[in-house]
Write an enzyme that holds these catalytic residues in place. Structure first.
Site, PDB file in Angstrom:
ATOM      1  N   GLU A 155     -11.647   1.592  -2.308  1.00  0.00           N
ATOM      2  CA  GLU A 155     -10.843   1.158  -1.062  1.00  0.00           C
ATOM      3  C   GLU A 155      -9.979   2.534  -1.781  1.00  0.00           C
ATOM      4  OE1 GLU A 155      -9.956  -2.713   0.185  1.00  0.00           O
ATOM      5  OE2 GLU A 155      -8.895  -2.713  -1.240  1.00  0.00           O
ATOM      6  N   ASP A 190       1.246  -1.233  -0.244  1.00  0.00           N
ATOM      7  CA  ASP A 190       0.281   0.102  -0.012  1.00  0.00           C
ATOM      8  C   ASP A 190       0.991   1.659   0.201  1.00  0.00           C
ATOM      9  OD1 ASP A 190      -2.255  -1.869   0.181  1.00  0.00           O
ATOM     10  OD2 ASP A 190      -1.887  -1.773   2.263  1.00  0.00           O
TER      11      ASP A 190
END
Length: 473
Positions: free
Chosen positions: A179, A16
């Site tokens: 997301e 991420d």
């Protein structure tokens, strides 16, 4: 001749990623879940060669909680400070900040408490108003596939409203698991870069609107297409001093974790175009000339006053667990779970995404067991064990081999294609293969970990000489 790069530029589990530029310097951070220290800070001058310069998160949980902790951070520079917002799905949205990215960083502060609040990203607008966007984790909140926006206090101490649903993925054909939003403003237009479709098979979308509250229109800007880069998504957009645009994102590679790719990006018709016509590139010209070589540290000679920045514990460490002395690492043989994935006192680092050979020299002083491990959902190790009957070399189901007590033994692992681990040992007659091959496995949202451990009643200690990682490129 211009230098070139090949993807992935960070070939290990830098999950991420988010990236920013401050002047001529680039900085990157990544998810670390329950590792301590966490939130690594990486520095680069060219977006290709990166080194670890510190951590923003220094204290976490006392026990191992796979998949919990620090999720999907956003890194920003505002008002003379570096800011990292991250979600802890069991706590809420948190923030840390620092004047110097090397630290010290403030203690985590909860901006918005609640279950299932994840993937936050701030924006300080031109008029001084601050905003915060975030996603949702179904496992805690019961919902996902949607993005919520808050007005936020400019000092990031709290949100100022109950939140507005600005993008509902359930209303977008084919969308699932929306997301990881990153919020930007460019030429008066608000942009949200957000992945969807899941980590293994997903894609990268971009949303734009004239008002920060929407309505937003969307476009898919990066997908696997005809390449072998599955699920290319979730990362950050960054520009260079010369005006170039780039996107850094991850690819899920199972036991290797989420490796980081670099895509060229252009603006065409009011939308960003990533890679080659929206598909990942294998590499290309280095974005900035003169950056110099660099890579996150892996080997450690244990000669410094502190552990290398590549190391982390699986939960909050006890100072009694370890000591650096005389160029060696000493680990106390402390009690803990037999499952190495649940043992807080394992000292670990990321498994390289390229084939490599890892070695260390181990001496066992007193009773206990210790060694080199590869840890994921399943784990295996090679090392020494001492009981009242003597000291033996052990590895899985192989017959233990007696060794002279107090003598160093070299243990190692050759990690080949597909993350197949072949164990090695040298008891004085030269290196040889031992035990059975082991298939490394990913953990909960993370790749496999190379670990050093020592276990026992607390009376023994393991002494490790230099830890060496030779990566094949």
């Amino acid at each position: 001749m211009s230098r070139t790069y090949r993807n992935p530029v960070l070939n290990a589990d830098w999950s991420d990623p988010d990236v920013i530029r401050v002047g001529a310097d680039f900085y990157l951070t990544a998810s670390t879940f329950t590792k301590v220290p966490g939130l690594p800070i990486l520095h680069s001058r060219d977006l290709v060669n990166w080194t670890i310069i510190g951590h923003a998160f220094t204290s976490g949980y006392d026990d191992v909680r796979p998949g919990c902790g620090v999720w999907a951070p956003s890194l920003r520079h505002h008002d003379g400070r570096f800011w990292i917002f991250y979600g802890d799905p069991d706590v809420g949205i948190c923030v840390v900040s620092a004047v110097d990215p090397r630290g010290p960083w403030t203690a985590p502060h909860v901006v918005k408490p609640g279950l299932g609040l994840i993937d936050p990203c701030p924006l300080w607008d031109d008029d001084g108003q601050a905003y915060l966007v975030h996603g949702w984790a179904r496992s805690r909140a019961g919902v996902n596939n949607r993005l919520t926006l808050h007005r936020m206090a400019p000092d990031a101490r709290k949100v100022l409203d109950g939140g507005t649903l600005i993008i509902d993925g359930d209303l977008l054909p084919g969308y699932r698991t929306l997301e990881g939003p990153k919020l930007y403003k460019r030429d008066g237009t608000y942009w949200i870069f957000a992945p969807a479709g899941g980590v293994e098979q997903g894609w990268q979308s971009v949303f734009r609107a004239a008002s920060i509250f929407g309505p937003y229109e969307d476009r898919i800007v990066l997908r696997q297409g005809g390449t072998d880069v599955n699920g290319p998504h979730q990362g950050g957009w960054v520009d260079t001093p010369s005006g170039g645009h780039w996107f850094m994102h991850f690819q899920d590679r199972g036991p290797y974790g989420r490796v980081v790719h670099l895509q060229p990006m252009e603006w065409n018709g009011g939308w960003p175009v990533m890679g080659t016509d929206g598909e990942p590139v294998p590499g290309g010209p280095v974005p900035v000339e003169g950056g110099g070589p660099g890579a996150p540290a892996t080997s450690d000679d244990f000669a410094g006053p502190r552990l290398g920045l590549q190391w982390s514990w699986q939960a909050n460490p006890d100072p009694a667990w370890w000591e650096l002395r005389d160029g060696r690492l000493r680990l106390a043989c402390v009690p803990g779970p037999d499952d190495l994935g649940q043992r807080p006192s394992v000292l670990g680092q990321r498994l390289p995404g390229d084939p490599c050979t890892v070695t260390t020299s181990l001496t066992l002083d007193g009773e206990g067991r210790a060694g080199l491990a590869v840890i994921g959902t399943t784990s295996a190790w090679a090392g020494l064990e001492r009981t009242r009957g003597g000291t033996v070399l052990v590895c899985g189901d192989m017959e233990p081999v007696p060794v002279e007590h107090g003598s160093p033994v070299t243990v190692g692992a050759r990690v080949g294609d597909g993350a197949i681990v072949t164990w090695l040992a040298d008891t004085g007659a030269g290196p040889r293969e031992i035990g059975a091959p082991f298939q490394a496995t990913q953990g909960r949202w993370v790749g496999a970990v190379l670990g050093l451990f020592a276990a026992g009643s607390g009376t023994g200690q393991a002494i490790f000489d230099a830890f060496t990682v030779d990566i094949e490129r």
